[in-house]
Structures are given as C-alpha cells and as structure tokens.
Design a protein around this motif. Structure first.
Motif, PDB file in Angstrom:
ATOM      1  N   ARG A 226       0.828  -1.200   0.000  1.00 30.26           N
ATOM      2  CA  ARG A 226       0.000   0.000   0.000  1.00 30.26           C
ATOM      3  C   ARG A 226       0.862   1.249   0.000  1.00 30.26           C
ATOM      4  N   LYS A 227       0.402   2.252  -0.768  1.00 25.92           N
ATOM      5  CA  LYS A 227       1.059   3.563  -0.743  1.00 25.92           C
ATOM      6  C   LYS A 227       0.687   4.292   0.545  1.00 25.92           C
ATOM      7  N   ARG A 228      -0.576   4.217   0.866  1.00 23.64           N
ATOM      8  CA  ARG A 228      -1.097   4.836   2.083  1.00 23.64           C
ATOM      9  C   ARG A 228      -1.711   3.759   2.952  1.00 23.64           C
ATOM     10  N   LEU A 229      -1.480   3.890   4.241  1.00 23.61           N
ATOM     11  CA  LEU A 229      -1.976   2.894   5.163  1.00 23.61           C
ATOM     12  C   LEU A 229      -2.955   3.530   6.129  1.00 23.61           C
ATOM     13  N   PHE A 230      -3.854   2.740   6.627  1.00 22.88           N
ATOM     14  CA  PHE A 230      -4.817   3.249   7.602  1.00 22.88           C
ATOM     15  C   PHE A 230      -4.078   3.731   8.848  1.00 22.88           C
ATOM     16  N   LYS A 231      -4.636   4.743   9.468  1.00 21.84           N
ATOM     17  CA  LYS A 231      -4.010   5.375  10.630  1.00 21.84           C
ATOM     18  C   LYS A 231      -4.201   4.553  11.908  1.00 21.84           C
ATOM     19  N   ARG A 232      -5.341   3.902  12.000  1.00 20.40           N
ATOM     20  CA  ARG A 232      -5.660   3.147  13.217  1.00 20.40           C
ATOM     21  C   ARG A 232      -4.796   1.894  13.320  1.00 20.40           C
ATOM     22  N   THR A 233      -4.484   1.529  14.542  1.00 17.52           N
ATOM     23  CA  THR A 233      -3.670   0.336  14.775  1.00 17.52           C
ATOM     24  C   THR A 233      -4.479  -0.796  15.416  1.00 17.52           C
ATOM     25  N   ASP A 234      -5.754  -0.554  15.667  1.00 13.05           N
ATOM     26  CA  ASP A 234      -6.589  -1.550  16.338  1.00 13.05           C
ATOM     27  C   ASP A 234      -7.446  -2.348  15.351  1.00 13.05           C
ATOM     28  N   ILE A 235      -6.877  -2.705  14.215  1.00 10.44           N
ATOM     29  CA  ILE A 235      -7.615  -3.423  13.166  1.00 10.44           C
ATOM     30  C   ILE A 235      -7.629  -4.921  13.475  1.00 10.44           C
ATOM     31  N   ASP A 236      -8.824  -5.493  13.549  1.00 12.53           N
ATOM     32  CA  ASP A 236      -8.965  -6.933  13.789  1.00 12.53           C
ATOM     33  C   ASP A 236      -8.958  -7.719  12.483  1.00 12.53           C
ATOM     34  N   LYS A 237      -9.761  -7.265  11.511  1.00 13.73           N
ATOM     35  CA  LYS A 237      -9.886  -7.975  10.242  1.00 13.73           C
ATOM     36  C   LYS A 237      -9.738  -7.000   9.083  1.00 13.73           C
ATOM     37  N   VAL A 238      -9.125  -7.496   8.015  1.00 14.65           N
ATOM     38  CA  VAL A 238      -9.044  -6.751   6.765  1.00 14.65           C
ATOM     39  C   VAL A 238      -9.934  -7.493   5.776  1.00 14.65           C
ATOM     40  N   TYR A 239     -11.091  -6.900   5.479  1.00 12.37           N
ATOM     41  CA  TYR A 239     -12.001  -7.514   4.516  1.00 12.37           C
ATOM     42  C   TYR A 239     -11.497  -7.255   3.108  1.00 12.37           C
ATOM     43  N   ILE A 240     -11.576  -8.282   2.285  1.00  9.72           N
ATOM     44  CA  ILE A 240     -11.063  -8.217   0.919  1.00  9.72           C
ATOM     45  C   ILE A 240     -12.219  -7.947  -0.034  1.00  9.72           C
ATOM     46  N   TYR A 241     -12.220  -6.749  -0.598  1.00  6.28           N
ATOM     47  CA  TYR A 241     -13.201  -6.399  -1.626  1.00  6.28           C
ATOM     48  C   TYR A 241     -12.529  -6.631  -2.979  1.00  6.28           C
ATOM     49  N   ALA A 242     -12.990  -7.651  -3.691  1.00  4.27           N
ATOM     50  CA  ALA A 242     -12.446  -7.944  -5.022  1.00  4.27           C
ATOM     51  C   ALA A 242     -13.051  -6.953  -6.008  1.00  4.27           C
ATOM     52  N   THR A 243     -12.189  -6.235  -6.699  1.00  2.00           N
ATOM     53  CA  THR A 243     -12.644  -5.200  -7.636  1.00  2.00           C
ATOM     54  C   THR A 243     -13.257  -5.835  -8.889  1.00  2.00           C
ATOM     55  N   LYS A 244     -13.571  -5.000  -9.872  1.00  2.00           N
ATOM     56  CA  LYS A 244     -14.211  -5.464 -11.109  1.00  2.00           C
ATOM     57  C   LYS A 244     -13.423  -6.604 -11.734  1.00  2.00           C
ATOM     58  N   PRO A 245     -14.079  -7.588 -12.239  1.00  2.00           N
ATOM     59  CA  PRO A 245     -15.519  -7.697 -12.437  1.00  2.00           C
ATOM     60  C   PRO A 245     -16.279  -8.316 -11.262  1.00  2.00           C
ATOM     61  N   THR A 246     -15.587  -8.733 -10.203  1.00  2.00           N
ATOM     62  CA  THR A 246     -16.231  -9.434  -9.083  1.00  2.00           C
ATOM     63  C   THR A 246     -17.113  -8.511  -8.269  1.00  2.00           C
ATOM     64  N   CYS A 247     -16.557  -7.415  -7.769  1.00  2.00           N
ATOM     65  CA  CYS A 247     -17.280  -6.401  -6.999  1.00  2.00           C
ATOM     66  C   CYS A 247     -17.991  -6.966  -5.769  1.00  2.00           C
ATOM     67  N   LYS A 248     -17.295  -7.847  -5.049  1.00  2.00           N
ATOM     68  CA  LYS A 248     -17.867  -8.434  -3.841  1.00  2.00           C
ATOM     69  C   LYS A 248     -16.793  -8.577  -2.775  1.00  2.00           C
ATOM     70  N   ILE A 249     -17.245  -8.695  -1.537  1.00  2.00           N
ATOM     71  CA  ILE A 249     -16.342  -8.986  -0.433  1.00  2.00           C
ATOM     72  C   ILE A 249     -16.186 -10.498  -0.403  1.00  2.00           C
ATOM     73  N   VAL A 250     -14.959 -10.951  -0.623  1.00  2.00           N
ATOM     74  CA  VAL A 250     -14.727 -12.381  -0.860  1.00  2.00           C
ATOM     75  C   VAL A 250     -14.092 -13.103   0.326  1.00  2.00           C
ATOM     76  N   GLY A 251     -13.695 -12.361   1.351  1.00  2.00           N
ATOM     77  CA  GLY A 251     -13.083 -12.972   2.526  1.00  2.00           C
ATOM     78  C   GLY A 251     -12.405 -11.914   3.372  1.00  2.00           C
ATOM     79  N   TYR A 252     -11.543 -12.376   4.254  1.00  2.00           N
ATOM     80  CA  TYR A 252     -10.788 -11.433   5.077  1.00  2.00           C
ATOM     81  C   TYR A 252      -9.476 -12.072   5.508  1.00  2.00           C
ATOM     82  N   PHE A 253      -8.588 -11.228   6.032  1.00  2.00           N
ATOM     83  CA  PHE A 253      -7.372 -11.735   6.652  1.00  2.00           C
ATOM     84  C   PHE A 253      -7.064 -10.916   7.892  1.00  2.00           C
ATOM     85  N   THR A 254      -6.252 -11.505   8.766  1.00  2.00           N
ATOM     86  CA  THR A 254      -5.758 -10.780   9.932  1.00  2.00           C
ATOM     87  C   THR A 254      -4.373 -10.249   9.594  1.00  2.00           C
ATOM     88  N   ILE A 255      -3.903  -9.331  10.383  1.00  2.00           N
ATOM     89  CA  ILE A 255      -2.603  -8.701  10.141  1.00  2.00           C
ATOM     90  C   ILE A 255      -1.571  -9.292  11.099  1.00  2.00           C
TER      91      ILE A 255
END
Length: 127
Positions: free
Chosen positions: A25-54
C-alpha cells in the motif's frame, strides 16, 4: 475495528492460495486496532470475498521494502516499481490468517451507501 481493502481479483486469488503474503500500500490506515481486513475484489467481481488478519505492518523506503518482501509479495519488480513510482516510502501488510467466504458478499446488501474504497474504508462491525 475492521477495514475493507480493494484488491484486484488476481491478487485475491494469490492471497487465498498463500502465494501473496504481503499486501502493498502507498497509504496505510491510521488506526492500529484493526482486527480484520475484509477483501473487496474489484471489477468484475465487486464483492467482499473474505478477510485476513494482520501479522505485521512494515513501513520502509521502497528499495528496502522490495528486498525484505519480494519473495512473498505476489508481484514482480516492474509492477512494484510502477505502483510505488512517485513514493519514497512503501507499506507492506503481512497477511496472517486468511478466510475465504463460501459465498461472496454483495457489499451494498450489508453496508449502507457502499462505494468501493479507493484506499481503504473502516467498518466498526463484522461483515
């Protein structure tokens, strides 16, 4: 707190297969209390397909970042250089546990006024 990241479908597949261990990432989220990173698959899928932890977040000069992470980055040097073209600093999110949804989620059904995040979007609940 959770976050949604827009990721290209080919990279989503590499994450699920364990071939891509770092999300750049060029820019990262400011918060450090992230539990899950949801994966939004871009076009043509356009859906949330899963998540990962950091597991870890790395911030470094882009030349050092490539040396530290390229074996598990899931992209080639040309793509890395093009992505970080006008950046001095690069961020890499080391992916921890990965969960792929059996049924991808249409985000507009669970998030009011959803628009695909350009960088990221916070969500303060589980999807």
């Amino acid at each position: 707190m959770n976050v949604i990241l827009s990721i290209r479908p080919t990279f989503c597949q590499s994450i699920f297969e364990g071939k891509k261990v770092y999300e750049y990432r060029k820019r990262l989220f400011k918060r450090t209390d992230i539990d899950k990173v949801y994966i939004y698959a871009t076009k043509p899928t356009c859906k949330i397909v899963g998540y990962f932890t950091i597991d870890e977040v790395i911030e470094d000069k882009k030349s050092y970042m490539w040396e530290k992470t390229h074996k598990d980055g899931g992209i080639n040097k040309e793509y890395f250089d093009a992505y970080f073209k006008n950046c001095d600093i690069a961020h890499a999110i080391k992916i921890g546990e990965v969960v792929k949804f059996d049924t991808p989620i249409a985000p507009k059904e669970v998030i009011k006024n959803f628009t695909a995040p350009q960088n990221y979007r916070y969500v303060d609940y589980d999807i």
